[in-house]
Enzyme design. Structure first.
Site, short mmCIF file in Angstrom:
data_model
loop_
_atom_site.label_atom_id
_atom_site.label_comp_id
_atom_site.label_asym_id
_atom_site.label_seq_id
_atom_site.Cartn_x
_atom_site.Cartn_y
_atom_site.Cartn_z
N HIS A 112 0.98 -1.06 0.23
CA HIS A 112 -0.24 0.07 -0.37
C HIS A 112 1.19 1.41 0.24
O HIS A 112 1.80 1.58 1.19
CB HIS A 112 -0.82 -0.15 0.99
CG HIS A 112 -1.89 1.51 1.05
ND1 HIS A 112 -2.68 0.91 1.02
CD2 HIS A 112 -1.47 2.60 2.07
CE1 HIS A 112 -3.83 2.72 1.01
NE2 HIS A 112 -2.65 2.92 1.09
N ASP A 134 1.30 4.19 -0.43
CA ASP A 134 0.30 6.29 -0.32
C ASP A 134 1.06 6.94 -1.22
O ASP A 134 2.70 7.50 -0.55
CB ASP A 134 0.33 7.02 1.42
CG ASP A 134 -0.45 6.08 2.03
OD1 ASP A 134 -1.43 6.04 2.39
OD2 ASP A 134 0.09 5.38 3.08
N ASP A 160 -8.24 2.45 2.21
CA ASP A 160 -7.38 2.95 3.18
C ASP A 160 -8.37 4.54 3.32
O ASP A 160 -8.11 5.29 4.11
CB ASP A 160 -6.17 3.13 3.26
CG ASP A 160 -4.98 4.11 4.10
OD1 ASP A 160 -6.54 3.84 5.37
OD2 ASP A 160 -4.71 4.61 4.10
N HIS A 174 -5.78 9.86 -0.82
CA HIS A 174 -6.27 9.52 0.18
C HIS A 174 -5.73 10.23 1.28
O HIS A 174 -6.35 10.49 2.25
CB HIS A 174 -7.09 8.42 0.39
CG HIS A 174 -5.99 7.66 1.28
ND1 HIS A 174 -6.15 6.69 -0.36
CD2 HIS A 174 -5.23 7.02 1.84
CE1 HIS A 174 -4.61 5.65 -0.08
NE2 HIS A 174 -4.64 6.59 1.66
ZN LIG Z 1 -3.23 5.02 3.21
#
Ligand SMILES: [Zn+2]
Length: 1131
Positions: free
Chosen positions: A285, A287, A397, A610
């Site tokens: 994951h 970001d 998320d 996000h």
């Molecule tokens: Zn995230």
């Protein structure tokens, strides 16, 4: 033959279980590291200059040169122990290793490089090989396996780029969400050539799995006891001076894992239980920005994905899935050789595309159209580069998921949805793991929220076990996804995770106390299996409406500038596409600027990531994000101007910098880019060339400008100046000079007394809307969340409320067209200025529409941990309030009956929030704020926060924003609130047209109109995604116009889409968001004598429809030469 002995002289084999269990902790590392297993993990280690030669070049400041640029620089000698920095800088190392020839006998030779931060290894030709994560966290990955040929040859050269940040950036004092320490230095802890004792490592992994079984399998079971007995036995067998003891110890482990299990390799997954319950899928994951900026993410992507491609070579069962088209696009541009390697793995079925979106976006705040574009840009990118689309939407998320998503996911050619974040709810536990998620319009997607409660699982026995023990609806589905791997530059799965899973599977092949885990499948396979085993979802529970996250409620407000940039960019892009589509049919000299529009969209979509749009990133991210919004504003304005130039030649915007260009007599007009008739009060300059507009304005302002009343009638898209109408409502402003002010017209009236709004009065109904004794106005709440500062506003903030008083009020416009009062005052270190205005027109042209009060704020904000809101207590009673969401609305409770109701004390809304009862309601309209609440009878809009982590300066400085208070007769469903919210966000484009071009205006009319259904809104007009705009495109290449419409009130509609005769529509189709072929619909001619065409459209509540119009240029189409949109009435 001896049987059971008669005599027993021994003390017996009784053990003290907990002491044995505790003993396991001493087998590796720790106090006994010099004699336990750790002491023999490496057979050889060399770091002298004869074997490891290092040179370094440090890139200046925060620059991030490419491999090629870096290789041209002058490198200087370096050594282990050297320090480098500060934070965020990049350092390039040239490494030459000489490998002793006798090392050829060993199974493996490695280079161990630990810079304490993140790094990546390249071949001397610049091909990325794998990432490095230095330091001593659980994500440590510092080994590069030297290829066999190089060991044979005795030497190898390679290149390393190290970057001065860790997996979570460089947080101050090590608290993850603290702002970055901008001056951190790292030291090169290791640059060693090593021979690992592979068999000792394997024993370590054996032992780790056994220990996890002991610690995880609940209670006193045969497997748990056996694992403990075997682990203890291994410790008794092990002798660090006796190499053979390792082999014997591993043999002992086979009592749990099965005989010869290790030789089976990945085939271990082919044995044992046929039906897997836990489906393992590798993931990272990443970001797209968070505690580091975008440019660092680009490196994290390359490091993590190269590592995974490398792991796939060694573990054939390994499958890795990654979302976010943007990250693939960065890879393609910045690391082409690695992109090609990833592409190979995608084609071979090991690297899986997922998500179908541009980034893993926030799903609360992007508009409906922007959410659609996330999928359109994502799916089209995947299709164009890899020839395939995704089947599963993937937002593990995101901070809450709008009920608009299921429909958009299905319309984006997907049917599955994976998420996880709701396990972070801080009040209620979400009741399902696998369920049908039914959106606001009734569309469903098959949804899985992994019971492992994380998308960065470590693939431990505990994780595998939790997949079932924490499953919320085993009665209807008994499978779960195990999404494992370190995120955020941690690089995804580690080999120790893949080793552990093989051992866990080997165990379950012989025991029934752990659920069987399977590898080598895809997320899509998992969902297909769920669908099949649940009779296509019929036996699964449903969840209807939004997936509200009971956490991170401050993210609707944090970083006002980002929210503002998002909303303004979305509206600007809608206007550009609309006007450019019209312009693209006007003639020869204008080409629809698809590429440029796409570039703008990609920037807006990127910032919807996000942790960016929610305001939860570090300050550096917002510097980048604001730069992107500034580029969109600048380039977008130019694109819009070019398009206006094509449909209204020689017209220019009426803005101060154009005053000199308006010398010749001309018309003051305004283009209406919405499809609603409207009246607006518009402020126009009256100096320079604009002095000629003096006669057009109804009221002059104190600053030398004037107010004009502009009206755009039905079936026109140009507003022109009008005098006061017979139904106008002249505004008057009263003051007694001592803190009592009244703004009034014949529709409504607002009174400010002692700095508070003491009365909101419907003049027509003679109804007071503020309960007796209560007042409205600005209010401050103490804002100290329990931990996640930028993310959270916590429920207790409501307990410390401080009303603010409008002070220093003066009358700034007296009417009759506009009346305003302005208050400017200090609060703490901040200056707050608010102008409250009332116009002589109704909010919309809907009969009975009331006027509204607009609040234009100018705030220089220097408060921290204080929350500024605006509130209106209303004499209106309802159990629910209504908030706009993407392509519709959502209703949420105003009470606290249950904990589920209490949790929604701060919620997300788009352009309006409304509290209505039978007969009446009041709405708040917003043009850039997304946080609202309605608790009891008090409707609030959230304006500014001041968190200090992870951005210490969040929201400090100047802000401009507006909101409006809109009373309306009739319930929300009977009201014009959605329409008013739309218009409030879509100002007219005021332009000057030279008199000689005036004739263009006379016949200007919108090419499209929706008739017969006030609940259907036409949102988007654009050219088709597959149209060819290149200079080589032939006249026969298809020309299409794509319209997106939606039902805005939640009910059925039969609407007529009226298409002006100037648009020679050949065919019309209803398509999905991706504009696939779709269903053909009839194009009828109108029977009213006009040349217009009509397409009948039927909607159900909140339905989104994409209509693709094929524009004819020959054949059986009604042939017309489209010279201009504006000369349709000419013969
Ligand atoms: Zn995230």
């Amino acid at each position: 033959m001896s049987g059971y002995p008669v005599q027993n002289p021994s003390p017996g084999a009784k053990w003290i279980k907990h002491l044995t269990q505790n003993r396991l902790g001493t087998f590796t590392g720790g106090h006994f590291a010099d004699v336990n297993l750790t002491s023999i993990l490496f057979t050889h280690r060399l770091d002298d200059e004869n074997h490891v030669k290092l040179q370094v070049w440090s890139a200046p400041e925060l620059s991030k040169p490419s491999f090629e640029e870096a290789m041209k620089q002058k490198f200087k000698p370096a050594k282990k122990g050297d320090s480098f920095g500060p934070s965020w800088t990049n350092h390039w190392w040239k490494v030459s290793v000489s490998i002793p020839s006798y090392w050829q006998q060993y199974e493996r030779v490695q280079f161990e490089f630990d810079p304490g931060c993140e790094a990546m290894i390249f071949t001397p030709e610049g091909v990325p090989l794998q990432g490095i994560t230095g330091g001593f966290g659980g994500d440590r990955r510092v080994d590069y396996v030297i290829p066999k040929e190089a060991v044979k040859k005795g030497s190898l050269d390679f290149v390393i780029e190290s970057s001065c940040n860790g997996m979570f950036g460089v947080p101050w004092n090590g608290d993850t969400i603290a702002p970055p320490d901008m001056n951190r230095y790292f030291s090169l802890a290791s640059a060693d050539l090593v021979v690992p004792n592979q068999e000792a490592w394997r024993l370590m992994w054996d032992f780790a799995t056994l220990q996890e079984i002991v610690d995880t399998v609940p209670g006193n079971t045969p497997l748990q006891n056996q694992a403990l007995t075997v682990a203890n036995e291994i410790m008794n067998i092990f002798d660090n001076n006796e190499p053979n003891s390792v082999e014997q110890a591993r043999k002992a482990a086979e009592k749990v894992f099965g005989e010869g299990w290790d030789q089976k390799g990945e085939k271990i997954y082919k044995e044992g239980p046929e039906r897997p319950l836990v489906w393992g899928i590798g993931h990272c994951h990443i970001d797209t920005a968070w505690l580091w900026p975008y440019r660092v993410t680009q490196q994290k992507v390359a490091r993590s994905w190269s590592t995974q491609v490398d792991l796939m070579e060694r573990y054939p069962e390994h499958r890795f899935t990654c979302s976010q088209a943007q990250q693939y696009k960065w890879l393609e541009k910045l690391y082409p050789p690695l992109f090609d390697r990833v592409k190979e793995k995608i084609n071979s079925g090991q690297f899986h595309l997922v998500g179908g979106s541009w980034v893993e976006n926030d799903s609360n705040m992007p508009s409906g159209e922007a959410l659609s574009r996330q999928f359109i840009f994502g799916q089209r990118f995947f299709q164009s580069r890899f020839g395939k689309r995704c089947d599963t939407a993937w937002l593990p998320d995101s901070f809450g998921l709008t009920g608009a998503l299921p429909q958009l996911i299905r319309l984006a050619d997907m049917k599955y949805f994976f998420t996880q974040k709701l396990s972070w709810n801080n009040i209620n536990t979400f009741p399902h793991s696998t369920f049908n998620w039914v959106g606001i319009d009734g569309t469903q997607v098959l949804c899985h929220m992994t019971p492992v409660d994380t998308y960065t699982a470590q693939a431990t026995v505990g994780d595998v076990n939790k997949a079932l023990t924490n499953h919320k609806n085993l009665e209807s589905n008994d499978t779960a996804l195990l999404v494992f791997g370190n995120g955020d530059g941690g690089g995804g799965p580690l080999s120790k995770m893949l080793e552990n899973l093989r051992r866990i599977r080997a165990t379950t092949n012989n025991h029934r106390e752990l659920p069987p885990v399977v590898m080598g499948r895809s997320v899509e396979d998992f969902f297909d299996d769920v669908a099949k085993n649940s009779n296509q979802g019929k036996t699964l529970p449903n969840w209807h409406g939004e997936l509200y996250l009971e956490f991170h409620r401050g993210t609707y407000t944090s970083h006002g500038s980002i929210k503002n940039g998002n909303r303004k960019s979305e509206v600007l892009l809608r206007d550009i596409e609309h006007v450019a589509t019209l312009a693209s049919f006007t003639g020869k000299d204008y080409t629809y600027p698809k590429d440029k529009i796409d570039v703008c969209w990609e920037k807006v979509l990127l910032n919807q990531f996000h942790d960016v749009l929610p305001g939860s990133a570090i300050g550096m991210v917002y510097e980048d994000a604001e730069k992107l919004y500034a580029e969109v504003a600048k380039d977008g304005k130019a694109l819009l101007e070019e398009a206006f130039g094509a449909i209204l030649p020689r017209s220019i915007p009426v803005v101060p910098e154009n005053l000199a260009k308006m010398r010749s007599p001309g018309e003051l007009v305004a283009v209406n880019t919405t499809f609603f008739p409207r009246r607006d009060v518009v402020k126009v300059p009256l100096t320079g060339g604009a002095a000629q507009f003096q006669s057009q304005v109804i009221q002059t302002a104190r600053d030398g400008t004037g107010y004009a009343l502009m009206a755009c009638e039905e079936r026109s898209n140009v507003a022109v100046c009008k005098g006061m109408y017979a139904d106008s409502r002249p505004v008057s402003v009263f003051t007694n000079g001592s803190g009592h002010f009244v703004l009034r017209n014949s529709s409504i009236q607002l009174t400010i007394s002692n700095g508070r709004i003491s009365s909101l009065y419907d003049v027509q109904l003679e109804r007071e809307l503020i309960p007796s004794g209560e007042t409205g106005g600005l209010v401050i709440f103490e804002d100290r969340p329990n931990y996640w500062d930028a993310w959270d506003v916590e429920i207790h903030h409501l307990e410390k409320r401080k009303p603010l008083e409008f002070a220093n009020i003066s009358v700034t416009a007296e009417g009759p067209l506009r009346g305003s009062v302005t208050s400017e005052f200090k609060y703490g270190q901040s200056t707050i200025s608010v102008t409250i205005s009332l116009d002589a027109i109704a909010a919309t042209t809907k009969p009975g529409s009331r006027s509204m009060f607009t609040f234009d704020a100018n705030v220089d904000w220097h408060q921290r941990h204080e929350f500024l809101k605006f509130e209106m207590p209303l004499d209106i009673h309802s159990d629910t309030a209504t908030y706009e969401t993407q392509f519709g609305y959502v209703q949420r409770p105003t009470h606290k009956n249950t904990t589920w109701d209490s949790a929604k004390f701060e919620v997300c809304g788009h352009k309006y929030a409304d509290l209505s009862e039978f007969g009446y309601g009041v709405a708040l309209l917003s043009e850039s704020k997304y946080g609202f609440s309605c608790l009891g009878n008090v409707l609030r809009i959230s304006l500014l926060r001041g968190a200090t982590a992870p951005d210490a300066e969040q929201d400090q400085g100047k802000h401009e924003f507006s909101w409006a208070v809109m009373p309306h007769a009739g319930h929300f469903l009977e009201s014009d609130v959605p329409l008013a919210g739309y218009l409030f966000n879509s100002p007219l484009h005021v332009r000057y047209v030279p008199r000689e071009c005036k004739s263009l205006l006379d016949s200007m009319r919108p090419p499209f109109a929706v008739e017969g259904a006030r609940n259907v809104f036409l949102e988007t007009i654009k050219r088709g995604e597959d149209d060819d705009f290149s200079s080589s495109s032939s006249a026969d290449s298809p020309k299409t116009i794509v319209l997106r419409l939606y039902e805005a009130f939640g009910g059925h509609a039969k609407a007529k889409l009226r298409i002006a005769g100037a648009v020679p529509v050949k065919e019309a189709y209803i398509t999905n968001l991706l504009e696939d072929a779709g269903e053909k619909v009839a194009v009828a001619s109108r029977k009213d004598g006009s040349e217009d065409a009509v397409v009948q459209l039927e909607f159900h509540g909140f339905e989104v429809k994409t209509v693709k119009l094929v524009i004819g240029s020959g054949g059986d189409a009604p042939v017309r030469s489209v010279e201009s949109w504006v000369n349709v009435e000419k013969p």
